[in-house]
Design a protein around this motif. Structure first.
Motif, PDB file in Angstrom:
ATOM      1  N   TYR A  64       0.840  -1.188   0.000  1.00 25.11           N
ATOM      2  CA  TYR A  64       0.000   0.000   0.000  1.00 25.11           C
ATOM      3  C   TYR A  64       0.879   1.244   0.000  1.00 25.11           C
ATOM      4  O   TYR A  64       2.072   1.184   0.273  1.00 25.11           O
ATOM      5  CB  TYR A  64      -0.907   0.012   1.229  1.00 25.11           C
ATOM      6  N   GLU A  65       0.252   2.365  -0.281  1.00 25.92           N
ATOM      7  CA  GLU A  65       0.950   3.644  -0.259  1.00 25.92           C
ATOM      8  C   GLU A  65       1.215   4.046   1.185  1.00 25.92           C
ATOM      9  O   GLU A  65       0.435   3.726   2.078  1.00 25.92           O
ATOM     10  CB  GLU A  65       0.089   4.736  -0.903  1.00 25.92           C
ATOM     11  N   GLU A  66       2.319   4.749   1.377  1.00 27.57           N
ATOM     12  CA  GLU A  66       2.642   5.294   2.693  1.00 27.57           C
ATOM     13  C   GLU A  66       2.868   6.784   2.543  1.00 27.57           C
ATOM     14  O   GLU A  66       3.402   7.236   1.538  1.00 27.57           O
ATOM     15  CB  GLU A  66       3.915   4.647   3.247  1.00 27.57           C
ATOM     16  N   GLU A  67       2.468   7.521   3.532  1.00 36.91           N
ATOM     17  CA  GLU A  67       2.721   8.965   3.535  1.00 36.91           C
ATOM     18  C   GLU A  67       4.221   9.217   3.606  1.00 36.91           C
ATOM     19  O   GLU A  67       4.937   8.469   4.274  1.00 36.91           O
ATOM     20  CB  GLU A  67       2.063   9.618   4.746  1.00 36.91           C
ATOM     21  N   PRO A  68       4.694  10.268   2.943  1.00 36.20           N
ATOM     22  CA  PRO A  68       6.095  10.643   3.146  1.00 36.20           C
ATOM     23  C   PRO A  68       6.315  10.977   4.618  1.00 36.20           C
ATOM     24  O   PRO A  68       5.385  11.347   5.324  1.00 36.20           O
ATOM     25  CB  PRO A  68       6.258  11.903   2.279  1.00 36.20           C
ATOM     26  N   PRO A  69       7.554  10.851   5.085  1.00 39.97           N
ATOM     27  CA  PRO A  69       7.819  11.153   6.490  1.00 39.97           C
ATOM     28  C   PRO A  69       7.359  12.560   6.861  1.00 39.97           C
ATOM     29  O   PRO A  69       7.532  13.512   6.091  1.00 39.97           O
ATOM     30  CB  PRO A  69       9.341  11.036   6.595  1.00 39.97           C
ATOM     31  N   ALA A  70       6.779  12.678   8.042  1.00 39.38           N
ATOM     32  CA  ALA A  70       6.292  13.982   8.512  1.00 39.38           C
ATOM     33  C   ALA A  70       7.414  15.007   8.554  1.00 39.38           C
ATOM     34  O   ALA A  70       7.194  16.189   8.261  1.00 39.38           O
ATOM     35  CB  ALA A  70       5.650  13.827   9.888  1.00 39.38           C
ATOM     36  N   MET A  71       8.614  14.559   8.875  1.00 43.28           N
ATOM     37  CA  MET A  71       9.760  15.469   8.932  1.00 43.28           C
ATOM     38  C   MET A  71      10.040  16.060   7.546  1.00 43.28           C
ATOM     39  O   MET A  71      10.296  17.259   7.425  1.00 43.28           O
ATOM     40  CB  MET A  71      10.997  14.730   9.450  1.00 43.28           C
ATOM     41  N   ALA A  72       9.956  15.250   6.512  1.00 45.00           N
ATOM     42  CA  ALA A  72      10.203  15.740   5.154  1.00 45.00           C
ATOM     43  C   ALA A  72       9.140  16.760   4.752  1.00 45.00           C
ATOM     44  O   ALA A  72       9.461  17.818   4.191  1.00 45.00           O
ATOM     45  CB  ALA A  72      10.235  14.580   4.164  1.00 45.00           C
ATOM     46  N   LYS A  73       7.896  16.452   5.046  1.00 45.04           N
ATOM     47  CA  LYS A  73       6.822  17.392   4.725  1.00 45.04           C
ATOM     48  C   LYS A  73       6.955  18.677   5.533  1.00 45.04           C
ATOM     49  O   LYS A  73       6.753  19.776   5.016  1.00 45.04           O
ATOM     50  CB  LYS A  73       5.456  16.742   4.953  1.00 45.04           C
TER      51      LYS A  73
END
Length: 144
Positions: A64-73
């Motif tokens: 499944y898809e995963e969100e990019p790391p919160a730190m990167a965003k």
């Protein structure tokens, strides 16, 4: 073919395309030049199509898809707001996106090399994203 390499490359491709879409979403409403807005909107649509393609490949592998790391965003959000706060212009938007394209293409090529045992569909999808990023970076030079 190595399923582990394939899955890892697809996940990195997916994160990259999601970060690009996130950047477009942050910046599109800040663009004044109609031609630049059109270019970015079309590229966002191309990235969304590639996101769907990547999601389908992940699903076919049982993943499944995963969100990019919160730190990167978070870092992307801070940099965008800091730069736009210093100078609110189309030139700054073009600069931010160009840097993101360059960083994304470079990172993805590194992952293609690292996960060399992946299947051809995963490699082709990652390469499509690199081509999209490189073309957009080139097209944005007019606005720098």
């Amino acid at each position: 073919m190595n399923d582990n390499d394939t899955l890892k490359l697809l996940k990195e491709t997916d994160k990259g395309v999601q970060m690009a879409i996130y950047s477009f979403d942050q910046l599109l409403d800040k663009v004044d030049n109609p031609a630049l807005k059109k270019l970015l909107t079309e590229s966002r649509n191309d990235h969304k199509r590639l996101k769907n393609e990547t999601a389908n490949l992940l699903k076919a592998m049982g993943s499944y898809e995963e969100e990019p790391p919160a730190m990167a965003k978070g870092m992307a959000w801070m940099e965008t707001n800091w730069k736009m706060g210093m100078e609110y212009s189309d030139r700054v938007v073009a600069d931010i996106i160009t840097k993101g394209c360059d960083m994304g293409a470079k990172s993805l090529q590194k992952y293609i090399n690292e996960y060399a045992g992946c299947d051809q569909a995963a490699a082709d999808t990652a390469k499509k994203l690199i081509v999209l990023e490189e073309k957009l970076s080139e097209d944005l030079r007019l606005y720098l």
